[in-house]
Design an enzyme around this catalytic site. Sequence first.
Site, PDB file in Angstrom:
ATOM      1  CB  SER A   1      11.420   1.602  -1.021  1.00 34.13           C
ATOM      2  OG  SER A   1      10.634   2.408  -0.167  1.00 34.13           O
TER       3      SER A   1
ATOM      4  N   GLY B   1       1.153  11.654   4.956  1.00 30.49           N
ATOM      5  CA  GLY B   1       0.011  11.978   5.804  1.00 30.49           C
ATOM      6  C   GLY B   1      -1.331  11.524   5.251  1.00 30.49           C
TER       7      GLY B   1
ATOM      8  CB  SER C   1       0.898   5.855   8.922  1.00 32.88           C
ATOM      9  OG  SER C   1       1.461   7.068   8.450  1.00 32.88           O
TER      10      SER C   1
ATOM     11  CG  ASN D   1      -1.567   2.243   7.944  1.00 32.01           C
ATOM     12  OD1 ASN D   1      -0.855   2.165   8.939  1.00 32.01           O
ATOM     13  ND2 ASN D   1      -1.162   2.839   6.840  1.00 32.01           N
TER      14      ASN D   1
ATOM     15  N   GLY E   1      12.742   1.256   2.527  1.00 30.40           N
ATOM     16  CA  GLY E   1      13.836   0.822   1.678  1.00 30.40           C
ATOM     17  C   GLY E   1      14.854  -0.003   2.435  1.00 30.40           C
TER      18      GLY E   1
ATOM     19  CG  ASN F   1      -3.493   0.196   4.152  1.00 28.34           C
ATOM     20  OD1 ASN F   1      -3.840   1.100   4.903  1.00 28.34           O
ATOM     21  ND2 ASN F   1      -2.388  -0.510   4.350  1.00 28.34           N
TER      22      ASN F   1
ATOM     23  CG  LEU G   1       3.805   2.673  -5.920  1.00 25.52           C
ATOM     24  CD1 LEU G   1       4.804   3.762  -5.550  1.00 25.52           C
ATOM     25  CD2 LEU G   1       4.548   1.430  -6.381  1.00 25.52           C
ATOM     26  CG  ASP G   2      -2.935   2.854  -7.360  1.00 23.50           C
ATOM     27  OD1 ASP G   2      -3.413   4.003  -7.250  1.00 23.50           O
ATOM     28  OD2 ASP G   2      -3.350   2.015  -8.182  1.00 23.50           O
TER      29      ASP G   2
ATOM     30  CB  ALA H   1      -0.912   0.000   1.217  1.00 19.99           C
TER      31      ALA H   1
END
Length: 339
Positions: free
Chosen positions: A318, A113, A174, A171, A267, A138, A63-64, A61
């Site tokens: 990443s 955010g 974060s 989630n 990453g 998500n 990336l899109d 989750a």
Amino acid sequence: MYTLARQLLFKLSPETSHDLSLDLIGAGGRLGLNGLLCKAPASLPVNVMGLQFPNPVGLAAGLDKNGAAIDGFAQLGFGFVEIGTVTPRPQPGNPKPRIFRLPEAEAIINRMGFNNLGVDNLLARVAAAKYKGVLGINIGKNFDTPVERAVDDYLICLDKVYAHASYVTVNVSSPNTPGLRSLQFGDSLKQLLADLATRRAELALRHGKHVPLAIKIAPDMTDEETAQVAQALIETGMDAVIATNTTLSRVGVEGMEHGDEAGGLSGAPVREKSTHTVKVLASELGGKLPIIAAGGITEGKHAAEKIAAGASLVQIYSGFIYKGPALIRESVDAIAAKR
């Protein structure tokens, strides 16, 4: 080909590059071109959470966020696609700049955010997609929702996405939404999970299907805290855990340009922390629910290491940015070689 594309994209700001890449992947998906440009990974089917995956390598989750390129990512060879994080209402996220590349460390720092167009917009895009494979959605809370009322936002999203998701990820990890990570601990976590389980039971009756619930956790907890999370997941009947989100640690990027930016680090530098979390979870869960591993997979062997540590599936984000679609096939091959 991707090496050249990356060189061009990396000349743009990280967020502009991200948006352009998403547009290109989405357009390629609509035209059916992505599958022609990328060699498909080998078939490596696996059954997890009662779902059948063509291979164990998925898109993480983030990336899109809005489901803009579901078909495009699927055509690249991912065994499953997770979209979001999505919130009940649209929100702009944090001020820009909010993504930073650290190429020498194959890392990214973000403080996005939960910028997204809202759950209704996402579901319209899901409906328009042709993809029939495993789709994770998500969900999170809006920035201005008090953390003590976060469950309201999760339940709103769960109600709306339930009929459209193969599984739903909650989630609570974060680092870019104030107070969110507090939901990973003690009674706050147990109450949230219990409320989600109750609502899921109601939705299962209404829709005639069981949609698995996964919880995404941070890599920054102590082993004892991770063990407590594992027990809470078992007690409340959750279906999976995703380990992990980004880290607040800056080990491995000290002194680098942007290394001290606020936000979550992803990453290569998070790899060992994430894999350690997988190992702790595997020990505590004892096979009672599966682990989806994310964090620091930049080579195929890293995906195989996550599986060896106790994960059933892996996700990349990443690593995909730095290595491109070839990482999907490389990861599937590495996992297959260790079976």
